[in-house]
Scaffold this motif. Structure first.
Motif, PDB file in Angstrom:
ATOM      1  N   VAL A 137      -1.152  -4.679  11.514  1.00  0.00           N
ATOM      2  CA  VAL A 137      -1.092  -3.217  11.547  1.00  0.00           C
ATOM      3  C   VAL A 137       0.335  -2.713  11.683  1.00  0.00           C
ATOM      4  N   PRO A 165       0.354   3.072  16.364  1.00  0.00           N
ATOM      5  CA  PRO A 165      -0.880   2.317  16.601  1.00  0.00           C
ATOM      6  C   PRO A 165      -1.057   2.054  18.085  1.00  0.00           C
ATOM      7  N   THR A 203     -11.732  -2.508   8.317  1.00  0.00           N
ATOM      8  CA  THR A 203     -10.442  -1.807   8.233  1.00  0.00           C
ATOM      9  C   THR A 203      -9.353  -2.553   8.994  1.00  0.00           C
ATOM     10  N   GLY A 204      -9.465  -3.878   9.027  1.00  0.00           N
ATOM     11  CA  GLY A 204      -8.399  -4.692   9.600  1.00  0.00           C
ATOM     12  C   GLY A 204      -8.796  -5.594  10.744  1.00  0.00           C
ATOM     13  N   LEU A 205      -9.911  -5.300  11.428  1.00  0.00           N
ATOM     14  CA  LEU A 205     -10.241  -6.084  12.614  1.00  0.00           C
ATOM     15  C   LEU A 205     -10.609  -7.526  12.261  1.00  0.00           C
ATOM     16  N   PHE A 211      -2.402  -8.225  15.846  1.00  0.00           N
ATOM     17  CA  PHE A 211      -2.430  -6.775  15.658  1.00  0.00           C
ATOM     18  C   PHE A 211      -1.068  -6.265  15.194  1.00  0.00           C
ATOM     19  N   SER A 235     -17.318   4.740  13.417  1.00  0.00           N
ATOM     20  CA  SER A 235     -16.603   4.521  12.158  1.00  0.00           C
ATOM     21  C   SER A 235     -17.172   5.407  11.055  1.00  0.00           C
ATOM     22  N   CYS A 256      -6.517   0.988  17.378  1.00  0.00           N
ATOM     23  CA  CYS A 256      -6.405   2.081  16.412  1.00  0.00           C
ATOM     24  C   CYS A 256      -5.053   2.014  15.711  1.00  0.00           C
ATOM     25  N   ARG A 257      -5.015   2.575  14.522  1.00  0.00           N
ATOM     26  CA  ARG A 257      -3.769   2.753  13.799  1.00  0.00           C
ATOM     27  C   ARG A 257      -3.077   4.014  14.295  1.00  0.00           C
ATOM     28  N   VAL A 289      -9.689   1.115  13.817  1.00  0.00           N
ATOM     29  CA  VAL A 289      -9.596  -0.234  13.276  1.00  0.00           C
ATOM     30  C   VAL A 289     -10.930  -0.904  13.543  1.00  0.00           C
TER      31      VAL A 289
END
Length: 480
Positions: free
Chosen positions: A39, A97, A127-129, A35, A329, A116-117, A123
């Protein structure tokens, strides 16, 4: 015994797994390091804020995650015990974040992480996970080539509970409402920590005209009284009985991480989350109008299976209703795109522009308290204006072929003058004609289980029950 892959419990929107069989300190460390890399480092965040719920495993797992973060040269701010929306507050107000250790309403054997960002931006899988999961897996396997960082990040503790309460009170002023007696069922979850601070004086805030009657405020991740899932009607029974016995004005029930809130009226009747959505929508539109904004410029987001009355209320106020798929989301994305002031879901998730587009059960509860306390009538009378239709609630059916069952329902509907859309599963709407009252249904396949989820709403009980029973007979193989 081999370690289960992270794909087993890193889901589309969060991490949720059995402890320690799936989620243990090693997995938490690797997820923290990943993470931080994916992020925090990329977005030049100076720190990651971390909170946790009351589950026995949460402190140890959150500390392991923090060690993973600091191993990448990123600092950590620990806010300790928190509700999920308390973590979102910290992420938003500090512009950092964040990671919240909770399994929400899941049984005691589970734990998880919501990420979260900065600014509480979600997230998820897209979107990144997925990237975080894959890097964490490589770290666990020892296959990742990741540079050493010196010096490591630092850890400091920061209590944000009073600031969180002060911020919420700035959004909904309860200081001048009439006195209300409120039974609150925290389900041994984080509501037992946040309600005394926000609605009471435990965090040093001024007293409000509220008499709080606590149910199960003791923080206990074994959930000794009932599941911390108010969406299941059986978990509201204690609250409903207490509201009547206490002669209270209303009851509030929070889930395990207190990001959802359910409402019970003075008679012990459960108030539909769709009715709450309609009521808050009207209040938020009025607030924007009072600030000089044209109602036509105001957007409210709702998911595909909230009551048909929700968009009707929004349209009657002159605002724009934005319909989207079920899930945070989708709600958050549509709120950001349309700069919506508010979003609501049938599951009692309520999202606010002024809360970084994130969901907060506490702020929704405060809107209910304000709406009730600003007038003299009982809650049942107030909410009658938002309860024009009759809903089945969500009904799950186990099926071997969801697509085939859905096609059979579509064929049945050909005889019923319906309009169809497929925004989220199959939605069929009968506007009301030929002596048949208005009704609509939504049939959605589960992403993770062999289930079809049915929701039906109609202008009257008889029509709702007829449509519900006809469709269930088809889905479950008893009809044509």
């Amino acid at each position: 015994m081999s370690r289960p892959p992270l794909t087993d419990f890193v889901k589309a929107y969060d991490v949720r797994g059995l402890v320690p069989e799936q989620l243990d300190v090693d997995a938490a460390w690797s997820l923290g390091a990943a993470f931080a890399e994916v992020v925090a480092v990329r977005e030049a965040a100076r720190a990651v804020v971390i909170g946790h719920d009351m589950r026995d495993s949460s402190p140890e797992l959150s500390r392991a995650f923090a060690r993973g973060v600091t191993s990448r040269g990123v600092d950590v701010i620990e806010i300790g015990l928190a509700s999920t929306d308390g973590l979102y507050y910290a992420s938003g107000s500090l512009d950092l974040p964040g990671a919240m250790f909770t399994a929400s309403h899941n049984p005691a054997a589970y734990n998880g992480i919501k990420l979260c960002r900065a600014g509480a931006r979600p997230v998820g899988q897209d979107t990144g996970l997925a990237e975080i999961r894959d890097l964490a897996q490589e770290l666990l396997d020892g296959s990742a080539e990741i540079r050493a960082i010196e010096p490591e990040g630092t850890v400091r503790v920061q209590d944000v509970l009073a600031d969180y309460g002060t911020f919420l009170r700035s959004l909904v002023d309860l200081s001048a409402i009439r006195p209300l007696k409120v039974v609150v069922d925290a389900g041994n979850g984080m509501g037992g920590h946040t309600v005394p601070a926000v609605l009471g004086t435990a965090a040093g805030l001024p007293e409000l005209p509220l008499q709080i009657v606590p149910l199960f405020f003791e923080l206990d991740g074994s959930f000794p009284n009932h599941e911390a899932n108010p969406l299941d009607p059986k978990n509201l029974l204690d609250l409903q009985a207490a509201v009547v016995a206490e002669g209270a004005d209303l009851g509030l029930a929070f889930d395990g991480d207190a990001d959802r809130c359910f409402v019970v009226d003075e008679r012990g009747g459960a108030v539909s989350p769709s009715a709450i959505t309609g009521m808050i929508a009207r209040r938020e539109i009025g607030k924007e109008r009072a600030a000089g904004r044209l109602a036509s410029d105001v957007a409210i987001v709702h998911n595909a299976i909230t009551s048909a009355q929700v968009p009707e209320i929004i349209a009657a106020e002159g605002a724009r209703a934005v319909r989207t798929r079920v899930g945070h989301s989708f709600i958050k994305a549509q709120m950001a795109e349309h700069e919506a002031v508010f979003g609501g879901e049938h599951s009692a998730h309520y999202y606010f522009r002024d809360f970084w587009f994130a969901d907060t059960g506490m702020l929704a509860a405060m809107h209910v308290l304000a709406a009730l306390g600003e007038q003299d009538g009982p809650l049942s009378e107030l909410m009658a204006d938002y309860s024009a239709y009759v809903a089945s609630g969500e009904i799950n059916s186990t099926v071997s072929d969801a697509a085939a069952a859905t096609e059979k329902v579509r064929a049945w509907a050909a005889d019923h003058e319906v309009t169809e859309d497929t925004l989220d599963g199959l939605t069929l709407t009968h506007a009301g004609s030929g002596g048949d009252a208005m009704w609509w249904l939504n049939l959605r396949a589960s992403n993770t289980e062999p289930l079809l989820r049915l929701n039906v709403e109609a202008a009257d009980t008889e029509t709702m029950e007829r449509v519900r029973d006809d469709v269930l007979a088809i889905v479950r193989g008893e009809g044509r």
